[in-house]
Structures are given as structure tokens and as C-alpha cells.
Design a protein around this motif. Sequence first.
Motif, PDB file in Angstrom:
ATOM      1  N   VAL A   1      53.707  26.745  51.118  1.00 22.52           N
ATOM      2  CA  VAL A   1      52.826  27.659  50.388  1.00 22.52           C
ATOM      3  C   VAL A   1      52.060  26.867  49.337  1.00 22.52           C
ATOM      4  O   VAL A   1      52.494  25.791  48.915  1.00 22.52           O
ATOM      5  N   HIS A   2      50.939  27.411  48.939  1.00 15.58           N
ATOM      6  CA  HIS A   2      50.212  26.843  47.809  1.00 15.58           C
ATOM      7  C   HIS A   2      50.466  27.708  46.585  1.00 15.58           C
ATOM      8  O   HIS A   2      50.648  28.927  46.703  1.00 15.58           O
ATOM      9  N   VAL A   3      50.523  27.068  45.436  1.00 14.10           N
ATOM     10  CA  VAL A   3      50.673  27.793  44.177  1.00 14.10           C
ATOM     11  C   VAL A   3      49.371  27.599  43.408  1.00 14.10           C
ATOM     12  O   VAL A   3      49.018  26.470  43.053  1.00 14.10           O
ATOM     13  N   HIS A   4      48.658  28.689  43.210  1.00 14.49           N
ATOM     14  CA  HIS A   4      47.362  28.639  42.537  1.00 14.49           C
ATOM     15  C   HIS A   4      47.523  29.161  41.116  1.00 14.49           C
ATOM     16  O   HIS A   4      47.958  30.302  40.913  1.00 14.49           O
ATOM     17  N   ARG A   5      47.179  28.312  40.163  1.00 12.53           N
ATOM     18  CA  ARG A   5      47.198  28.739  38.761  1.00 12.53           C
ATOM     19  C   ARG A   5      45.863  29.387  38.412  1.00 12.53           C
ATOM     20  O   ARG A   5      44.838  29.062  39.020  1.00 12.53           O
ATOM     21  N   TRP A   6      45.902  30.253  37.433  1.00 13.89           N
ATOM     22  CA  TRP A   6      44.700  30.990  37.023  1.00 13.89           C
ATOM     23  C   TRP A   6      44.561  30.953  35.515  1.00 13.89           C
ATOM     24  O   TRP A   6      45.572  30.979  34.798  1.00 13.89           O
ATOM     25  N   THR A   7      43.318  30.978  35.048  1.00 11.70           N
ATOM     26  CA  THR A   7      43.111  31.181  33.614  1.00 11.70           C
ATOM     27  C   THR A   7      43.010  32.687  33.369  1.00 11.70           C
ATOM     28  O   THR A   7      42.554  33.437  34.245  1.00 11.70           O
ATOM     29  N   PRO A   8      43.413  33.130  32.153  1.00 17.69           N
ATOM     30  CA  PRO A   8      43.261  34.555  31.837  1.00 17.69           C
ATOM     31  C   PRO A   8      41.811  34.998  31.976  1.00 17.69           C
ATOM     32  O   PRO A   8      41.539  36.110  32.437  1.00 17.69           O
ATOM     33  N   VAL A   9      40.884  34.116  31.615  1.00 20.46           N
ATOM     34  CA  VAL A   9      39.457  34.483  31.687  1.00 20.46           C
ATOM     35  C   VAL A   9      39.041  34.751  33.131  1.00 20.46           C
ATOM     36  O   VAL A   9      38.367  35.744  33.437  1.00 20.46           O
ATOM     37  N   ALA A  10      39.461  33.878  34.047  1.00 25.21           N
ATOM     38  CA  ALA A  10      39.053  34.037  35.457  1.00 25.21           C
ATOM     39  C   ALA A  10      39.635  35.314  36.053  1.00 25.21           C
ATOM     40  O   ALA A  10      38.938  36.062  36.756  1.00 25.21           O
ATOM     41  N   LEU A  11      40.909  35.584  35.781  1.00 25.54           N
ATOM     42  CA  LEU A  11      41.514  36.803  36.346  1.00 25.54           C
ATOM     43  C   LEU A  11      40.917  38.058  35.717  1.00 25.54           C
ATOM     44  O   LEU A  11      40.695  39.059  36.389  1.00 25.54           O
ATOM     45  N   THR A  12      40.651  37.979  34.408  1.00 27.85           N
ATOM     46  CA  THR A  12      40.060  39.142  33.725  1.00 27.85           C
ATOM     47  C   THR A  12      38.673  39.432  34.281  1.00 27.85           C
ATOM     48  O   THR A  12      38.290  40.590  34.458  1.00 27.85           O
ATOM     49  N   GLU A  13      37.943  38.367  34.600  1.00 28.92           N
ATOM     50  CA  GLU A  13      36.600  38.567  35.166  1.00 28.92           C
ATOM     51  C   GLU A  13      36.685  39.304  36.515  1.00 28.92           C
ATOM     52  O   GLU A  13      35.918  40.229  36.774  1.00 28.92           O
ATOM     53  N   ILE A  14      37.647  38.885  37.361  1.00 27.08           N
ATOM     54  CA  ILE A  14      37.807  39.568  38.655  1.00 27.08           C
ATOM     55  C   ILE A  14      38.186  41.036  38.428  1.00 27.08           C
ATOM     56  O   ILE A  14      37.633  41.943  39.042  1.00 27.08           O
TER      57      ILE A  14
END
Length: 197
Positions: free
Chosen positions: A161-174
Motif C-alpha cells: 500500500v502507499h501512505v499519502h500524507r496531507w496538509t490541513p490546507v490541501a484537505l480543507t480545500e477539497i
Amino acid sequence: MTDPLDDIRTSYDTVAFSYAELVHDGPPDEAANLDLFAKLASGRVLDVGCGPGRVAGLLHDRGLDVIGIDLSPGMIEIARRDHPGPDFRVGSMTDLDLPDGGLAGVISWWSIIHLPRDVVPQAIAEFHRVLAPGGVLLLGYHVGEESTHKTSGYGGHPMNVHVHRWTPVALTEIANTTGFTPYVDPVLPDDRLLFSK
Ligand SMILES: C[S@@+](CC[C@H](N)C(=O)[O-])C[C@H]1O[C@@H](n2cnc3c(N)ncnc32)[C@H](O)[C@@H]1O
């Protein structure tokens, strides 16, 4: 090329027993997060990517009517064995077999982390679709920008599996683009986000 969801399913089927034995706790302030979620989302809620059902069980203990959904039949088998209260089902967060607008809350506790980045908007749109107006979404995830390939885990079992990290800004934008509104109070750590529909 194989479907990444097939790799996630196979990997979590492989580690399901050891995951359930090894992972007993969430983050240190998890109980307060679940108390808050239970207060905001009284009614029917979904724990999506529920794994072996630990969080679904804790929400059931808080009086919620909980559905737990996971891609891995092995995880769902253990969840049903260990947590008799919630209604556990096999399924994918990218295509939830649930009606529009029927839920008071959705919690995704470190379960979007394996979705390919371009699939995450589809999952968040599904969370939005199944929530009633005013329903809440609580997301837990790994903070950062990098992606890593996980080839073993939970006692050395093979995984792919791949583990993808996210910034709060990127997830909030989505989430904002999907139609969610962020809760700014209370302030949660960077690796958790709370939205309402
Ligand atoms: C790191 S585990 C977290 C499990 C659980 N939420 C917990 O906090 O212990 C990630 C879980 O997400 C599930 N998962 C990944 N992609 C999924 C998808 N598309 N639909 C449903 N579950 C998924 C995996 O099968 C796995 O059980």
C-alpha cells in the motif's frame, strides 16, 4: 496494472489479525475527539475504513447507532467478532452503499491515507452525499506532503500500500470545494479536521 483498492484490500486482509492484536489505542486525546463527535452527531453515524472496529465500538459505547464499513472482509470479520454493537459491512468509501442524507456523522480515522491522491475528492464527496444537512465529518490522517510505499507491517506481514500524507490546507480545500464548512472551534491538532455539511 492492479487496482490500488485491490492492493489495500489484500494487504489489510493479510494483517487483520495482527493489526487487531497490536493496535489498541488511537492518539492520546482520542477520547475527547470521540466525545465531541458523539455530542455533535447524535444519531446514526458511519465509521468508514473502520478496520477491526475499535473506534466504532467506542462510538457505540457513547450511545450512537454506528455503521462500520471497511474494504477488507478480514477486518470486518474481526470487527463483528470483537464489537457486537455496530452494524459492520464490507464496502468502499469511494462508492458507499448508503442513501443520500441519512447520517448525522462520518468519521474517517486514518483511513483515507491509502487512497490515491486523485481518488480522495471522490471519497469526500461520498461522505458529503451520505450526510444529512448539518451532519459532521471528522477526519484523522498523517500530516505532510510525501507518499511512501509500505511493503510490510503489523508484525512483518507483507503489505503493498502507499501512505499519502496531507496538509490541513490541501484537505480543507477539497472539503470546501465539496461543500463542507470547517469547524474552527474547538481547535484540533493538525492531523485531525472537523467539518459540517
Ligand atoms: C490504518 S487502517 C485504520 C483502521 C481504523 N480506522 C483504525 O483507526 O484503527 C486503514 C483502514 O482503512 C481501510 N480502507 C482503506 N481504503 C478503504 C476504502 N476505499 N474503503 C473502505 N475502507 C478502506 C483499510 O482496509 C484499513 O482497515
